[in-house]
Design a protein around this motif. Structure first.
Motif, PDB file in Angstrom:
ATOM      1  N   UNK A 136      21.538  37.480  20.291  1.00 21.18           N
ATOM      2  CA  UNK A 136      21.059  38.361  19.040  1.00 21.18           C
ATOM      3  C   UNK A 136      21.800  38.409  17.791  1.00 21.18           C
TER       4      UNK A 136
ATOM      5  N   UNK B 128      15.281  35.492  13.759  1.00 17.79           N
ATOM      6  CA  UNK B 128      16.755  36.328  14.362  1.00 17.79           C
ATOM      7  C   UNK B 128      15.965  37.370  15.156  1.00 17.79           C
TER       8      UNK B 128
ATOM      9  N   UNK C 129      16.780  43.858  18.868  1.00 19.19           N
ATOM     10  CA  UNK C 129      16.814  44.515  20.246  1.00 19.19           C
ATOM     11  C   UNK C 129      16.690  45.935  19.984  1.00 19.19           C
ATOM     12  N   UNK C 130      16.042  46.589  20.861  1.00 20.02           N
ATOM     13  CA  UNK C 130      15.926  48.038  20.726  1.00 20.02           C
ATOM     14  C   UNK C 130      15.292  48.399  19.332  1.00 20.02           C
ATOM     15  N   UNK C 131      16.014  49.312  18.516  1.00 23.60           N
ATOM     16  CA  UNK C 131      15.500  49.791  17.511  1.00 23.60           C
ATOM     17  C   UNK C 131      15.737  48.699  16.420  1.00 23.60           C
ATOM     18  N   UNK C 132      16.227  47.643  16.492  1.00 26.02           N
ATOM     19  CA  UNK C 132      16.512  46.705  15.541  1.00 26.02           C
ATOM     20  C   UNK C 132      15.361  45.386  15.630  1.00 26.02           C
ATOM     21  N   UNK C 133      14.463  45.434  14.676  1.00 21.78           N
ATOM     22  CA  UNK C 133      13.411  44.382  14.742  1.00 21.78           C
ATOM     23  C   UNK C 133      13.558  43.149  14.651  1.00 21.78           C
ATOM     24  N   UNK C 134      12.932  42.397  15.332  1.00 23.03           N
ATOM     25  CA  UNK C 134      13.111  40.741  15.163  1.00 23.03           C
ATOM     26  C   UNK C 134      12.810  40.628  13.656  1.00 23.03           C
TER      27      UNK C 134
ATOM     28  N   UNK D 267      10.239  49.853  21.853  1.00 21.77           N
ATOM     29  CA  UNK D 267      11.229  49.331  20.914  1.00 21.77           C
ATOM     30  C   UNK D 267      10.997  47.857  20.990  1.00 21.77           C
ATOM     31  N   UNK D 268      12.331  47.353  20.376  1.00 22.64           N
ATOM     32  CA  UNK D 268      11.922  45.753  20.166  1.00 22.64           C
ATOM     33  C   UNK D 268      12.111  45.117  21.481  1.00 22.64           C
ATOM     34  N   UNK D 269      12.861  45.637  22.453  1.00 24.07           N
ATOM     35  CA  UNK D 269      12.911  45.073  23.705  1.00 24.07           C
ATOM     36  C   UNK D 269      12.098  45.377  24.791  1.00 24.07           C
ATOM     37  N   UNK D 270      11.158  46.256  24.568  1.00 21.55           N
ATOM     38  CA  UNK D 270      10.053  47.066  25.410  1.00 21.55           C
ATOM     39  C   UNK D 270       8.921  47.335  24.851  1.00 21.55           C
TER      40      UNK D 270
ATOM     41  N   UNK E 296      11.720  44.014  29.498  1.00 23.66           N
ATOM     42  CA  UNK E 296      12.871  43.377  29.096  1.00 23.66           C
ATOM     43  C   UNK E 296      12.433  42.078  28.470  1.00 23.66           C
ATOM     44  N   UNK E 297      12.115  42.185  27.164  1.00 20.91           N
ATOM     45  CA  UNK E 297      11.444  41.209  26.448  1.00 20.91           C
ATOM     46  C   UNK E 297      12.479  40.101  26.207  1.00 20.91           C
ATOM     47  N   UNK E 298      12.017  39.063  26.362  1.00 19.84           N
ATOM     48  CA  UNK E 298      12.990  37.640  26.175  1.00 19.84           C
ATOM     49  C   UNK E 298      12.602  37.177  24.743  1.00 19.84           C
TER      50      UNK E 298
ATOM     51  N   UNK F 200      21.839  51.671  15.832  1.00 25.28           N
ATOM     52  CA  UNK F 200      21.687  50.143  15.480  1.00 25.28           C
ATOM     53  C   UNK F 200      22.770  49.333  15.928  1.00 25.28           C
TER      54      UNK F 200
ATOM     55  N   UNK G 179      25.772  42.090  17.952  1.00 21.87           N
ATOM     56  CA  UNK G 179      26.997  41.377  18.517  1.00 21.87           C
ATOM     57  C   UNK G 179      28.212  41.489  17.649  1.00 21.87           C
TER      58      UNK G 179
ATOM     59  N   UNK H 201      11.742  53.955  15.688  1.00 27.35           N
ATOM     60  CA  UNK H 201      12.614  53.197  16.481  1.00 27.35           C
ATOM     61  C   UNK H 201      11.859  52.098  17.171  1.00 27.35           C
ATOM     62  N   UNK H 202      10.383  51.662  16.721  1.00 27.00           N
ATOM     63  CA  UNK H 202       9.655  51.001  17.184  1.00 27.00           C
ATOM     64  C   UNK H 202      10.160  49.466  17.301  1.00 27.00           C
ATOM     65  N   UNK H 203      11.004  49.082  16.494  1.00 26.54           N
ATOM     66  CA  UNK H 203      11.497  47.619  16.277  1.00 26.54           C
ATOM     67  C   UNK H 203      10.177  46.837  16.304  1.00 26.54           C
TER      68      UNK H 203
END
Lengths: 326, 326, 326, 326, 326, 326
Positions: free
Chosen positions: C9, C82, C85-90, C232-235, C258-260, F296, F301, F320-322
């Protein structure tokens, strides 16, 4: 066995390197018990090469006694693992053909000597499934253990892809199971291995099966089982039950929401159960400890459950909050 | 074969992960030739599992035709490698027992079909050493190739740790060698495999052996060999020689002062030789190309020589300065 | 395109190395179809350098035919990723300026030759957005495909940050879309690209848009779309719908907890749809397969959906339990 | 520029990840000088994205002032590096098309402001080779520096693969060189860039060239050059020479027997020279320091010479024993 | 001690991760002897935390007995290592302040119990240099060993950066050295620690020093020393010498042309010497074994010499060719 | 402090390498504020070695001013981290004994000079807990800040494992707290540090505590706190509250369902709060920003919250949709 797993969630076709750990049912139980400060020895056969030595060294690192390991045969058994996520299952490619352990022959292991100071002998259903020689060596051990009045436990664990040496599980296993004091068995295992099925007239099928087993195998005192709910590959639930001849004990259900490594969960349960039965006064606590230990295993990379009693106990008592320890 | 090598200079006892490449004598030759833009197919047997598919994919990535690979058998042959330095030798642990390739049986590969459009067939002495079935399949191939008037080459390569299926090299190899046009053989190989030794009355022992081989195996036209000097595990020298029935050709000696990966040097030589003989007018250039290619292999990680003709040619012409290319 | 992604991450500012994969809309579709054992070729332009060759090799590794790729131009298109995860977007940083593909000119690709044995041609809305030359080459392809009666599909996919060469999407796309049999389009895409909006009098806006598209573009037979819910970014959740001119089909909603790796989900859907339409009798199954394939993509690292039909089918049938496969 | 290099000795076709460092001629000089505790600013143009910011952060980490960097343009210039060994050369794939720096236009950088407190301005021949705008901006800087009586140095460095924007080096460079006090130039550079060749009647060709340069470019006081011997890609030798208008100075030859990273050796020399000329009384010491610094660079991963004065000085004085410091 | 080393040749300022090994003079000797199949125990004090346990586990992995380790104190001693090359020296940053070992107090270790079945006790000059408590505990051990007639050896090893607790080496060491049978000492060590210098009238200074030592310290029977030639940080040479009271023995010089890891070379020598003296009949062979072992250490990553007797013996006999072992 | 964390979810006993980041309460706040484009300096004491320099360089990379850092003392404070999952807690092993910072003495830092142009001074309860000298230096700073009318904030943060230098928190902290304008304190902290407990007669215990604090410490204007819900180690929830003397403000609860790195969450909150109070008009927005920033952080990491204002703002406003940013 050496386990070679792809890094992260990489598929076999993507991996350019593999992580090494060592595992296998009985080894996992041994390492976990050693982490619980129970002196434990692992008995197996490794090839007389650098890989066999590396496997031995890893066991020793985790404080497992390796004095009874014998060396010889063609190769170290391997398995390849690719870790799944969500709807994609983890995948195992076994690579056990011609392994030193599969080439084990009766008489190679001096069980009298090995077990002379032991108080517990544990085996799994994998061993007799591997080869006739492994099955016979296991039977030798069970007989010696019975003679020496050592507690014998087994995770009887039926895997249909094994059992390819010409015998069927139900031809081999009953004699071995007959020497056990405690077994882990699901309803399915009991059917496949012992040809015992729930009676329709009994309301609780697991109890029905257990009653029959206890009747046919009088040495057995306790039958335990785990129930795994698979929300998906990343999220499982786990609970345990035990029939001790009198009552059916249940544990709370543990919610393993972010699985790190699911392999070895059953072995972690077994190690927890042995620890629990050796330590606690009542079966309920032993069972609770075993399920909590197994739940924690799902957070540990590798096959073996590298957690301490101090880590299992709060989880066993219901605290799964995982709060940072400073 | 899958090669699993420890990272850097780690010993087997230190490694917690292993790098994957795929190799094996004939595969290495095929990949190297494909890098020289010579259309090449690799013929083998892989297990019908994810590892067999990954091995196939890697060959395909390097532009090797994989259409003739068959699938089945117990497992993928492996070898484990730990890379040495200075006075510490690299170490290989082979893990080929019960491999899909060792379980190859005559008739499994349809050589008529496979070779129908080929112009060259290459095999190595490893194949007949692995199992009776592999030896017989190889013999089938050589016979079909001879019938179809395809050039046949072999690196006859004696390894005494192989040959464990009950036959000796000199019982099996002569019939195979008899079908070859070109072989790679040292004086030692000739003795171990063909039971031909230098005659004392001849001054140049390699020539003495070659003359005898050419007499006994009339199809053979050229015998080549490499001479490796081992200053230490990090620094080797390499030169080549060829007897073409008339004269003994020599190459300059290449100085490989900082070896990156020594495995596959012989296969790189062979691929270079095949390329050279297909491309150049005279044997000297072919031999020079082969040795230069092999020298470059020592700078490439993995078994296969991932270099291009444009990279080999300057080295072949004596420019080993390795000046930065911007 | 080469994709360079930070490990784990890590943010761009933290990364000291980047993982390489190769991707891009059409390439992802091609690789996924090849994994479904559908013979597939990828047609593009790469630079004539080592990166262009490495990109080609990767496609070949995944069994995609690379014979029609042409080489030239300034550079390989890249993108930097990049993973959030969660609330932080790719976060994606595109690096396509002056790419070999953007420099594609009409006439460079011989579509008659390329498509002569094809049965399906797929393109995405990224291509005509990149440059005038790429748009024109795409139009050439669609025309040839139409003439040869090859099925044409497109993921019309509007990205406003592209389209910087002086033309607007709605000036270029309609002519291309007119040559399609099947398109993927959201309501937003239809508005941005085709200037078609839902009519207020119709209750189901997607159907309203589809009816109008089918009227204006008579070659189009099916319009498909996916609906992504972003917890969220992971789900995320995912479902699909299709208007086939008669009815609006829906799929169940898949829960990707649990998005990879979320990139390439749309391409995986498209590959699944093509596979499904080529394989199954009815549209519902094709659509179900497509969404299941896309759901699985979220568990695979890299852009391309490296899963098999045998892995998609259980998920398509509702088994997302991800139970370990031994 | 961002440098993306394959790990170890991997070829581009083998790499699955790339190591990131940031470099480029002038940046390397700046970082090295900052490591020598000389306050230094780097002036360039980066794109206004995360990669531009990461490049800035890296310079700042090494104590280079980044206040004058401007942001804009299409993309960050990149280069890809594969590290060679022995006879295999390292290989660089430049990826500079449409870089923010190539898109630099005159007037974008406020050189009056930037240079107002500077005492030294250094540029390289790469900059005017990239684009007309970069060349003009460089000329602006040189003029301002001359006006402010700031020492100007240049590594004039001819690379024929650059210079693709329609001008030739000898059309652009003389005006820039005319503003320099000190230049690094080989005989070849002088010929390619300044069209000055050694006169046959002079015995020492470098001196012949230098005399002519000093005559034509009266501001120039010193011309320096390095001489690299390439035993192979892993083993180089290095010495330096300087014509200061009066005498030709030479340094001892450094033997770089196990090169870690050869890139940036010239920039390390330049930084060493600037440090040396600012610090030592005589040219010989300055030159000795410069060559010793460059020799040490070959042991450092990445483009920039991350060594201190305390580390260079013993090497400069002839102690290359590299004894462990505890 | 835990050793934390930067990967490859990275400088401290570049590293984003550190490799862990465990080392320290006596531990290195113990591990090496265990690899030679000499049963060995390591006696030290680690903190009672996860790092102390990990250090213990690593020793156990290498078959070192850890039963006598005691736990307590503030922290685990660490050192940070950056590996040099060519003219750049490797660099060590020690981090031992307040370590559990430095906080060792007399009486904490029950030497009677520890040594009761031992036949050899080895200590190094680092221990008494760390703290008064460590020095006193070491003296306790030496006295017990003397009483029990156990052979005592020491690498007296003067490091001036240590000795910061208020005592000087020559105030503390003589009493310790007086209890030794065998010491490793250079001429410099003898001067710094024992205040013994070569007499001018003797031609061979090492012998001169040895004669004096043997006179003053009658228990000492053999004094050994190694001579390291440092071509540069990547290339060293090594030979050994021994004065056994009668003659000065020398070994051939080993050429370590491509050093992998130079740390622990002295400890490897010591372990080799102990093995040699326990195994061989004459001092020359013991010394030859010790130097060969040390030479091999330079090819092993980490502090400890993970090589076997079978690997040392050929090197000891002059075969440093490092030929691949298949 | 240097943070050394095991990779992935590895336990200390499994790790063979450790990832390096630099952190510590105040440094984390400084880096986060610098990422919000608030000019920030970090004031501390590092050892005068390569590790101290690397720590400085990392701060500088993140645009934190490092001019006021002083150098000296024994060692860099470290901590070791193993990351937990689900029911397994993350584990921290502090290694601060004899750190340069713990050895800070009053007078070493020239606070007059350091603070002369500052507008905000922030400290945490860790500092006075480390050593008497650190506590006194902190008090010096608070007094100077008060004199210069600089806003002072503190995260008073009671950790019982610290405070081992002979003083108790409630003996040292009140004087420091008296100089603060804003503090972060839980009810527990208030009790442990300020000996203030909720009055039973007040319904809202946090308000009860706050009222008492504001009465006793008249300089304090706002007391803030966060409430963390720990579903398990992988899934936490977070909300914030603030008593500003008039009303009790609350934020929505953020659901951090897939935690990447939980360390530094409190420091991220603090940095967000400082940014918010400096930027927004009302306390509610400042508090909302602070909690969103902290949420966030759990996706980043390392210790420090490397996110921008543009990334925090949408989360603060409830998105928080990311969703992927292209």
């Amino acid at each position: 066995m050496m386990r070679l797993s792809t890094p992260g969630f990489a598929r076999f076709s993507q991996a350019t390197n593999l992580n090494i750990t060592y595992g296998g049912g009985e080894a996992n139980v041994a390492i976990s018990l050693a982490c619980f400060n129970i002196p434990t020895a692992h008995v197996t056969r490794f090839p007389a090469n650098d890989l066999g030595q590396a496997a031995t060294a890893l066991l020793r690192q985790h404080q497992v006694v390796t004095d009874h390991i014998i060396y010889g045969g063609d190769r170290l058994g391997l398995y390849f693992l690719e870790t799944g996520a969500v709807a994609r299952a983890s995948k195992v490619v076994y690579d056990r053909a011609s392994s030193a352990f599969a080439q084990l022959e009766p008489g190679m292991l001096n069980w009298e000597e090995i077990l002379k100071n032991a108080r517990w002998f544990h085996w799994t259903g994998i061993t007799p499934a591997i080869s006739a020689g492994a099955a016979q060596s296991c039977l030798e051990a069970v007989r010696v253990a019975n003679r020496l009045r050592i507690t014998v436990s087994a995770d009887i664990n039926y895997r249909k892809n094994l059992w390819q040496y010409g015998k069927k599980a139900h031809e081999v296993m009953p004699e071995l199971v007959a020497g056990c004091d405690i077994i882990v068995s699901s309803i399915g295992d009991a059917s496949d291995i012992l040809q015992i099925k729930p009676l329709k007239e009994e309301t609780e099928p697991f109890v029905s099966v257990c009653r029959q087993i206890l009747r046919q195998y009088p040495r057995i005192k306790k039958i335990v089982n785990t129930k795994r709910g698979s929300v998906n590959a990343s999220h499982n639930t786990l609970s345990g039950m035990m029939w001790n001849g009198q009552e059916l004990l249940h544990t709370p259900t543990h919610d393993m929401t972010h699985i790190v490594d699911r392999i070895g969960g059953g072995d972690a349960f077994m190690a927890g159960l042995i620890y629990g039965l050796l330590t606690y006064q009542d079966d309920q606590q032993a069972l609770d400890f075993a399920v909590a230990a197994s739940a924690l295993k799902h957070t540990i990379e590798g096959d073996a459950n590298l957690v301490t009693v101090a880590e299992v106990e709060p989880v066993m008592r219901g605290d799964s909050s995982g709060r940072l320890k400073r």
